[in-house]
Write a protein that holds these residues in place. Structure first.
Motif, PDB file in Angstrom:
ATOM      1  N   LEU A  91      18.816  40.284 -28.005  1.00  0.00           N
ATOM      2  CA  LEU A  91      17.809  40.879 -28.711  1.00  0.00           C
ATOM      3  C   LEU A  91      18.605  41.986 -29.553  1.00  0.00           C
ATOM      4  O   LEU A  91      18.196  42.052 -30.600  1.00  0.00           O
ATOM      5  CB  LEU A  91      16.575  41.649 -27.846  1.00  0.00           C
ATOM      6  CG  LEU A  91      15.801  40.970 -27.027  1.00  0.00           C
ATOM      7  CD1 LEU A  91      15.062  41.503 -26.203  1.00  0.00           C
ATOM      8  CD2 LEU A  91      14.779  40.251 -28.071  1.00  0.00           C
ATOM      9  N   ALA A  92      19.263  42.637 -28.959  1.00  0.00           N
ATOM     10  CA  ALA A  92      20.130  43.593 -29.809  1.00  0.00           C
ATOM     11  C   ALA A  92      20.924  43.062 -31.226  1.00  0.00           C
ATOM     12  O   ALA A  92      20.736  43.558 -32.215  1.00  0.00           O
ATOM     13  CB  ALA A  92      21.245  44.356 -29.099  1.00  0.00           C
ATOM     14  N   LEU A  98      18.555  41.266 -38.668  1.00  0.00           N
ATOM     15  CA  LEU A  98      17.452  41.639 -39.127  1.00  0.00           C
ATOM     16  C   LEU A  98      17.544  42.894 -39.949  1.00  0.00           C
ATOM     17  O   LEU A  98      17.246  42.818 -41.366  1.00  0.00           O
ATOM     18  CB  LEU A  98      16.200  41.774 -38.250  1.00  0.00           C
ATOM     19  CG  LEU A  98      15.796  40.449 -37.643  1.00  0.00           C
ATOM     20  CD1 LEU A  98      14.656  40.866 -36.723  1.00  0.00           C
ATOM     21  CD2 LEU A  98      15.181  39.455 -38.836  1.00  0.00           C
ATOM     22  N   CYS A  99      18.275  43.856 -39.358  1.00  0.00           N
ATOM     23  CA  CYS A  99      18.760  45.141 -40.351  1.00  0.00           C
ATOM     24  C   CYS A  99      19.388  44.666 -41.423  1.00  0.00           C
ATOM     25  O   CYS A  99      19.450  45.230 -42.689  1.00  0.00           O
ATOM     26  CB  CYS A  99      19.199  46.123 -39.328  1.00  0.00           C
ATOM     27  SG  CYS A  99      17.883  46.994 -38.347  1.00  0.00           S
ATOM     28  N   LYS A 100      20.377  43.879 -41.157  1.00  0.00           N
ATOM     29  CA  LYS A 100      21.435  43.873 -42.158  1.00  0.00           C
ATOM     30  C   LYS A 100      20.987  42.749 -43.365  1.00  0.00           C
ATOM     31  O   LYS A 100      21.298  42.925 -44.462  1.00  0.00           O
ATOM     32  CB  LYS A 100      22.606  42.847 -41.547  1.00  0.00           C
ATOM     33  CG  LYS A 100      23.727  43.964 -40.853  1.00  0.00           C
ATOM     34  CD  LYS A 100      24.928  42.833 -40.356  1.00  0.00           C
ATOM     35  CE  LYS A 100      25.929  44.028 -39.844  1.00  0.00           C
ATOM     36  NZ  LYS A 100      26.930  43.357 -39.071  1.00  0.00           N
ATOM     37  N   MET A 101      20.093  42.099 -42.825  1.00  0.00           N
ATOM     38  CA  MET A 101      19.419  41.127 -44.021  1.00  0.00           C
ATOM     39  C   MET A 101      18.547  41.960 -44.818  1.00  0.00           C
ATOM     40  O   MET A 101      18.417  41.526 -46.072  1.00  0.00           O
ATOM     41  CB  MET A 101      18.636  40.103 -43.292  1.00  0.00           C
ATOM     42  CG  MET A 101      19.455  39.014 -42.816  1.00  0.00           C
ATOM     43  SD  MET A 101      18.498  37.667 -41.581  1.00  0.00           S
ATOM     44  CE  MET A 101      17.316  37.207 -42.573  1.00  0.00           C
ATOM     45  N   THR A 102      17.956  42.770 -44.289  1.00  0.00           N
ATOM     46  CA  THR A 102      16.759  43.862 -44.915  1.00  0.00           C
ATOM     47  C   THR A 102      17.608  44.792 -45.656  1.00  0.00           C
ATOM     48  O   THR A 102      16.795  45.800 -46.268  1.00  0.00           O
ATOM     49  CB  THR A 102      15.829  44.172 -44.100  1.00  0.00           C
ATOM     50  OG1 THR A 102      16.127  44.772 -42.960  1.00  0.00           O
ATOM     51  CG2 THR A 102      14.911  43.062 -43.483  1.00  0.00           C
ATOM     52  N   SER A 109      10.739  49.658 -35.117  1.00  0.00           N
ATOM     53  CA  SER A 109      10.005  48.920 -33.974  1.00  0.00           C
ATOM     54  C   SER A 109       9.777  47.418 -34.695  1.00  0.00           C
ATOM     55  O   SER A 109       9.614  46.499 -33.860  1.00  0.00           O
ATOM     56  CB  SER A 109       8.902  49.561 -33.564  1.00  0.00           C
ATOM     57  OG  SER A 109       8.120  49.818 -34.779  1.00  0.00           O
ATOM     58  N   ARG A 110       9.575  47.479 -35.927  1.00  0.00           N
ATOM     59  CA  ARG A 110       9.422  46.254 -36.722  1.00  0.00           C
ATOM     60  C   ARG A 110      10.498  45.386 -36.623  1.00  0.00           C
ATOM     61  O   ARG A 110      10.109  44.086 -36.272  1.00  0.00           O
ATOM     62  CB  ARG A 110       8.811  46.426 -38.118  1.00  0.00           C
ATOM     63  CG  ARG A 110       8.490  45.229 -38.766  1.00  0.00           C
ATOM     64  CD  ARG A 110       8.228  45.511 -40.365  1.00  0.00           C
ATOM     65  NE  ARG A 110       8.007  44.449 -41.116  1.00  0.00           N
ATOM     66  CZ  ARG A 110       6.904  44.169 -41.819  1.00  0.00           C
ATOM     67  NH1 ARG A 110       6.229  45.048 -41.864  1.00  0.00           N
ATOM     68  NH2 ARG A 110       6.895  42.958 -42.530  1.00  0.00           N
ATOM     69  N   GLU A 111      11.585  45.715 -36.771  1.00  0.00           N
ATOM     70  CA  GLU A 111      12.655  44.732 -36.592  1.00  0.00           C
ATOM     71  C   GLU A 111      12.798  44.514 -35.046  1.00  0.00           C
ATOM     72  O   GLU A 111      13.320  43.021 -34.842  1.00  0.00           O
ATOM     73  CB  GLU A 111      14.132  45.428 -36.919  1.00  0.00           C
ATOM     74  CG  GLU A 111      14.163  45.753 -38.358  1.00  0.00           C
ATOM     75  CD  GLU A 111      13.479  46.629 -39.068  1.00  0.00           C
ATOM     76  OE1 GLU A 111      13.330  46.737 -40.076  1.00  0.00           O
ATOM     77  OE2 GLU A 111      13.293  47.658 -38.187  1.00  0.00           O
ATOM     78  N   MET A 112      12.544  45.227 -34.381  1.00  0.00           N
ATOM     79  CA  MET A 112      12.510  44.812 -32.740  1.00  0.00           C
ATOM     80  C   MET A 112      11.529  43.762 -32.256  1.00  0.00           C
ATOM     81  O   MET A 112      11.992  43.083 -31.539  1.00  0.00           O
ATOM     82  CB  MET A 112      12.519  45.984 -31.759  1.00  0.00           C
ATOM     83  CG  MET A 112      13.164  45.907 -30.402  1.00  0.00           C
ATOM     84  SD  MET A 112      15.015  45.945 -30.579  1.00  0.00           S
ATOM     85  CE  MET A 112      15.107  44.676 -29.449  1.00  0.00           C
TER      86      MET A 112
END
Length: 149
Positions: A91-92, A98-102, A109-112
């Protein structure tokens, strides 16, 4: 002091150029030791053990909530702990991707939630998202209560 030791040992070198380069290297090492960039033998630091997260207590709490009379063996607990650790790592990693892509520096919380939906299957993902949302709401309520005091 280091230079005098090196000079004593380099006097047996056959070529003058070798002796000079060794003396220069010894001077650099001596300066580094004085500045504190290099550890000497007497000041070696002890290695810290890498503490890996342990979820055994939480697994046992959940088991006791569901089946109060049931116990679990040590090997079964190790296996469950390993599964939880692997899932957490997965999950991490997904949330990090996701953080890198955006191009966002902060994990929100949205990415999680998105990582949970990608990693966990169907109904399990829905329950995980709802429990996470419930936990965040409870945490937010507690913070506002503390701030009002």
């Amino acid at each position: 002091q280091a230079l005098s030791i090196v000079k004593a040992h380099t006097s047996s070198l056959p070529f003058m150029a070798d002796r000079e380069s060794v003396e220069e290297s010894a001077m650099e090492v001596a300066e580094a030791v004085e500045v504190g960039e290099v550890e000497t033998q007497g000041e070696r630091k002890k290695r810290k053990k890498v503490k890996k997260e342990n979820y055994k207590r939480y697994i046992l709490n959940v088991l006791k909530q569901i089946h109060p009379k049931v116990t679990i063996s040590r090997t079964a607990m190790e296996i469950l702990n390993s599964i939880v650790q692997d899932t957490f790592e997965e999950l991490a990693q997904e949330a990090q991707k996701l953080c890198k892509m955006t191009n966002k520096p902060t994990l929100a919380s949205r990415e999680m939630q998105t990582a949970i939906r990608l990693v966990l299957p169907g109904e399990l993902a829905k329950h995980a998202v709802s429990e996470g949302t419930k936990a965040l709401t409870k945490f937010g309520d507690r913070k506002t209560e503390e701030g009002g005091l």
